[in-house]
Design an enzyme around this catalytic site. Structure first.
Site, PDB file in Angstrom:
ATOM      1  N   HIS A 180       8.425  -8.677  -7.239  1.00  0.00           N
ATOM      2  CA  HIS A 180       8.643  -7.840  -8.445  1.00  0.00           C
ATOM      3  C   HIS A 180       9.978  -7.474  -8.544  1.00  0.00           C
ATOM      4  O   HIS A 180      10.922  -7.119  -7.647  1.00  0.00           O
ATOM      5  CB  HIS A 180       7.888  -6.480  -7.841  1.00  0.00           C
ATOM      6  CG  HIS A 180       6.380  -6.457  -8.133  1.00  0.00           C
ATOM      7  ND1 HIS A 180       5.460  -5.325  -8.603  1.00  0.00           N
ATOM      8  CD2 HIS A 180       5.447  -7.436  -8.437  1.00  0.00           C
ATOM      9  CE1 HIS A 180       4.332  -5.710  -8.599  1.00  0.00           C
ATOM     10  NE2 HIS A 180       4.062  -7.034  -8.573  1.00  0.00           N
TER      11      HIS A 180
ATOM     12  N   TYR B 262       4.893   4.781 -10.812  1.00  0.00           N
ATOM     13  CA  TYR B 262       4.989   6.296  -9.887  1.00  0.00           C
ATOM     14  C   TYR B 262       5.044   7.250 -10.947  1.00  0.00           C
ATOM     15  O   TYR B 262       5.792   7.351 -11.610  1.00  0.00           O
ATOM     16  CB  TYR B 262       6.229   6.244  -8.894  1.00  0.00           C
ATOM     17  CG  TYR B 262       6.044   5.271  -7.858  1.00  0.00           C
ATOM     18  CD1 TYR B 262       6.641   3.867  -7.858  1.00  0.00           C
ATOM     19  CD2 TYR B 262       5.794   5.574  -6.619  1.00  0.00           C
ATOM     20  CE1 TYR B 262       6.562   3.043  -7.134  1.00  0.00           C
ATOM     21  CE2 TYR B 262       5.837   4.705  -5.710  1.00  0.00           C
ATOM     22  CZ  TYR B 262       6.473   3.375  -5.771  1.00  0.00           C
ATOM     23  OH  TYR B 262       6.433   2.407  -4.661  1.00  0.00           O
TER      24      TYR B 262
ATOM     25  N   PRO C 237       4.609   7.677   2.378  1.00  0.00           N
ATOM     26  CA  PRO C 237       4.265   6.169   1.887  1.00  0.00           C
ATOM     27  C   PRO C 237       4.911   6.099   0.391  1.00  0.00           C
ATOM     28  O   PRO C 237       4.912   5.190  -0.339  1.00  0.00           O
ATOM     29  CB  PRO C 237       2.918   6.042   1.692  1.00  0.00           C
ATOM     30  CG  PRO C 237       2.189   7.267   1.656  1.00  0.00           C
ATOM     31  CD  PRO C 237       2.978   8.330   2.385  1.00  0.00           C
TER      32      PRO C 237
ATOM     33  N   LYS D 196       8.013   2.311   2.524  1.00  0.00           N
ATOM     34  CA  LYS D 196       9.186   2.133   3.713  1.00  0.00           C
ATOM     35  C   LYS D 196       8.410   1.809   5.123  1.00  0.00           C
ATOM     36  O   LYS D 196       9.358   1.396   5.788  1.00  0.00           O
ATOM     37  CB  LYS D 196      10.318   3.078   3.844  1.00  0.00           C
ATOM     38  CG  LYS D 196      11.138   3.302   2.566  1.00  0.00           C
ATOM     39  CD  LYS D 196      11.927   2.157   2.253  1.00  0.00           C
ATOM     40  CE  LYS D 196      12.591   2.143   1.248  1.00  0.00           C
ATOM     41  NZ  LYS D 196      13.311   0.738   0.649  1.00  0.00           N
TER      42      LYS D 196
ATOM     43  N   TYR E 200      15.532   1.467  -3.143  1.00  0.00           N
ATOM     44  CA  TYR E 200      14.141   1.031  -3.062  1.00  0.00           C
ATOM     45  C   TYR E 200      13.907  -0.269  -2.596  1.00  0.00           C
ATOM     46  O   TYR E 200      12.997  -0.905  -1.588  1.00  0.00           O
ATOM     47  CB  TYR E 200      13.438   0.931  -4.578  1.00  0.00           C
ATOM     48  CG  TYR E 200      11.977   1.125  -4.455  1.00  0.00           C
ATOM     49  CD1 TYR E 200      11.192  -0.448  -4.539  1.00  0.00           C
ATOM     50  CD2 TYR E 200      11.170   1.845  -4.630  1.00  0.00           C
ATOM     51  CE1 TYR E 200       9.920  -0.452  -4.809  1.00  0.00           C
ATOM     52  CE2 TYR E 200       9.691   1.736  -4.498  1.00  0.00           C
ATOM     53  CZ  TYR E 200       9.243   0.494  -4.567  1.00  0.00           C
ATOM     54  OH  TYR E 200       7.836   0.425  -4.598  1.00  0.00           O
TER      55      TYR E 200
HETATM   56  C1  PHB Z   1       0.352   0.278  -2.150  1.00  0.00           C
HETATM   57  O1  PHB Z   1       0.181  -0.659  -2.703  1.00  0.00           O
HETATM   58  O2  PHB Z   1      -0.511   0.592  -1.114  1.00  0.00           O
HETATM   59  C2  PHB Z   1       1.532   1.062  -2.013  1.00  0.00           C
HETATM   60  C3  PHB Z   1       2.624   0.644  -2.780  1.00  0.00           C
HETATM   61  C4  PHB Z   1       3.705   1.325  -3.003  1.00  0.00           C
HETATM   62  C5  PHB Z   1       3.827   2.627  -2.441  1.00  0.00           C
HETATM   63  C6  PHB Z   1       2.820   2.788  -1.541  1.00  0.00           C
HETATM   64  C7  PHB Z   1       1.708   2.365  -1.454  1.00  0.00           C
HETATM   65  O3  PHB Z   1       4.893   3.200  -2.286  1.00  0.00           O
END
Ligand code: PHB
Ligand code: APR
Length: 389
Positions: A72, A200, A292, A296, A384
């Protein structure tokens, strides 16, 4: 039994450390409390920093990730149902790899098996002893028989609820914690992801996240109150709430389906210092937890393993003690940077009970600043994709 490094915990940290030590001719044994099926059945996040991708390649476990992983080059953020993109590749010349932690763990177990790695699962009552001496050992029970492993070092890769952190005296251990006043309700569905990259979303009703495992398996989250129970949330209620919170164009595209996994997880920031005491090292979740939001958790376990592997390799192969002695200092420097970023992303994107209208406008204006400012997006991007090890 005797080994050079006794590793407590057969999750990503323990398995990766064992694999890297083996490739440098250093002997280790992994003691895992659960069965292999149990460990491999865990549903966990799946965004790998590029440093983690390179570590898995170095450990000779990157082949399936290269085939099946999804590189990505950016991600979307949104506020008030309108999204904008953080272009990692353009801003910092790096990307991330979407590849589930479950798959990483599978690949690590396969690699340990292929090289004859010793992973003792269903090991009960694992206890480290004499950690503050030059002859530590670990005891455990398997099928009712007590065993002892003498070693040079003990790597505590046993997660947040493990035994290792508890083995450091209270007079030595210092902990830092922030528990967030909400949780994440997560759903896994065999539906095509709503977007090719993650979204997000900040919304006055609460945070939402659109992610994926592969082109036919989607992973979605919505922020929920801490006292919510997963039984309260029907699939329809989940999909309706997700649609309310994500950008309007994504909401229109969203393909819904039955949840094949649905659960609520709490969020916390946690760090234990020091990450070394005597001949014990704390690695991964045994030493720290991140919310989450910044993806990280696994990546911090990987960077801890990097520092510890480098230190042990220098100790055994070059007679250099500095890497082992400075493990805690070096690992913690990066841990706190990831803790800061994860806390910042969580504070920016979630609805806090006491934030009020002013707090919501502060979040929206910070997101608007990110959209307008390349330097702000560059800062977000470099954190990130992962700061250097
Ligand atoms: C996930 O795909 O479970 C996931 C992806 C990014 C995040 C948290 C969880 O920041
Ligand atoms: N004895 C032996 N094994 C133990 C003990 C014990 N007393 N306590 C825990 N374990 C095992 C657990 O069963 C688990 O398999 O240690 C392992 C720890 O693995 P993780 O919890 O996955 O932690 P870590 O390897 O540090 O990986 C961090 O996992 O939890 C996620 O978000 C986190 O992605 C991050 C990653």
């Amino acid at each position: 039994m005797r080994t050079q490094v006794c590793i407590i915990g057969g999750g990503p940290a323990g398995l990766l450390l064992s694999q890297l030590l083996h490739l440098d001719g250093i002997d280790s044994v992994i003691l895992e409390r659960r069965s292999r099926d149990y460990v491999l059945g865990r549903i966990r996040a799946g965004v790998l920093e590029w440093g983690s991708v390179e570590m898995l390649r170095k450990a000779q476990v990157g082949a399936r990730m290269e085939r099946e992983g999804l590189p990505h080059e950016g991600t979307y953020l949104s506020a008030q149902n309108r999204g904008f993109r953080i272009d990692f590749q353009d801003l910092v010349g790096k990307k991330v790899m979407v590849y589930g932690q479950t798959e990483v763990t599978h690949d690590l177990y396969d690699a340990r098996d292929k090289l004859g790695g010793v992973v003792i699962d269903e090991a009960e009552g694992v206890r480290p002893h004499d950690l503050d001496t030059e002859a530590p050992y670990v005891t455990y029970t398997k099928d009712g028989t007590e065993h002892r492993i003498d070693c040079d070092f003990v790597a505590g890769c046993d997660g947040y609820h493990g035994v290792s952190r508890q083995s450091i005296p209270d007079s030595v251990l210092q902990t830092f914690e922030r528990v967030y006043p909400f949780g994440w309700l997560g759903v896994l569905s065999q539906t095509p992801p709503v977007s090719e990259e993650l979204i997000y979303a900040n919304h006055e009703r609460g945070f939402a996240l659109c992610s994926m495992r592969n082109p036919k398996l989607s992973r979605y989250y919505v922020q929920v109150p801490l006292d919510d129970k997963v039984e309260q949330w029907s699939d329809d209620a989940f999909w309706d709430e997700l649609r309310r919170r994500i950008p309007a164009d994504a909401a229109e595209r969203l393909v819904t389906g039955p949840s094949i996994e649905k659960s609520i997880a709490p969020l916390r920031s946690f760090v234990a210092e020091p990450m070394k005491w005597g001949r014990l090292f704390l690695v991964g979740d045994a030493a720290h937890i991140v919310p989450p939001t910044g993806a990280k958790g696994l990546n911090l376990a990987v960077s801890d393993v990097h520092y510890l592997h480098e230190g042990l390799r220098a100790h055994y192969n070059d007679g250099e003690p500095e890497g082992v002695e400075r493990y805690s200092e070096r690992a913690l420097a990066r841990v706190w940077q990831s803790e800061r970023f994860s806390w910042q992303m969580t504070s920016l994107l979630h609805r806090f009970p006491d934030q009020g209208g002013f707090g919501q406008r502060m979040q929206e204006s910070e997101l608007a600043y990110l959209e307008m400012s390349r330097s702000a997006r560059t800062t977000m991007a470099e954190n990130y994709v992962g700061l250097p090890f």
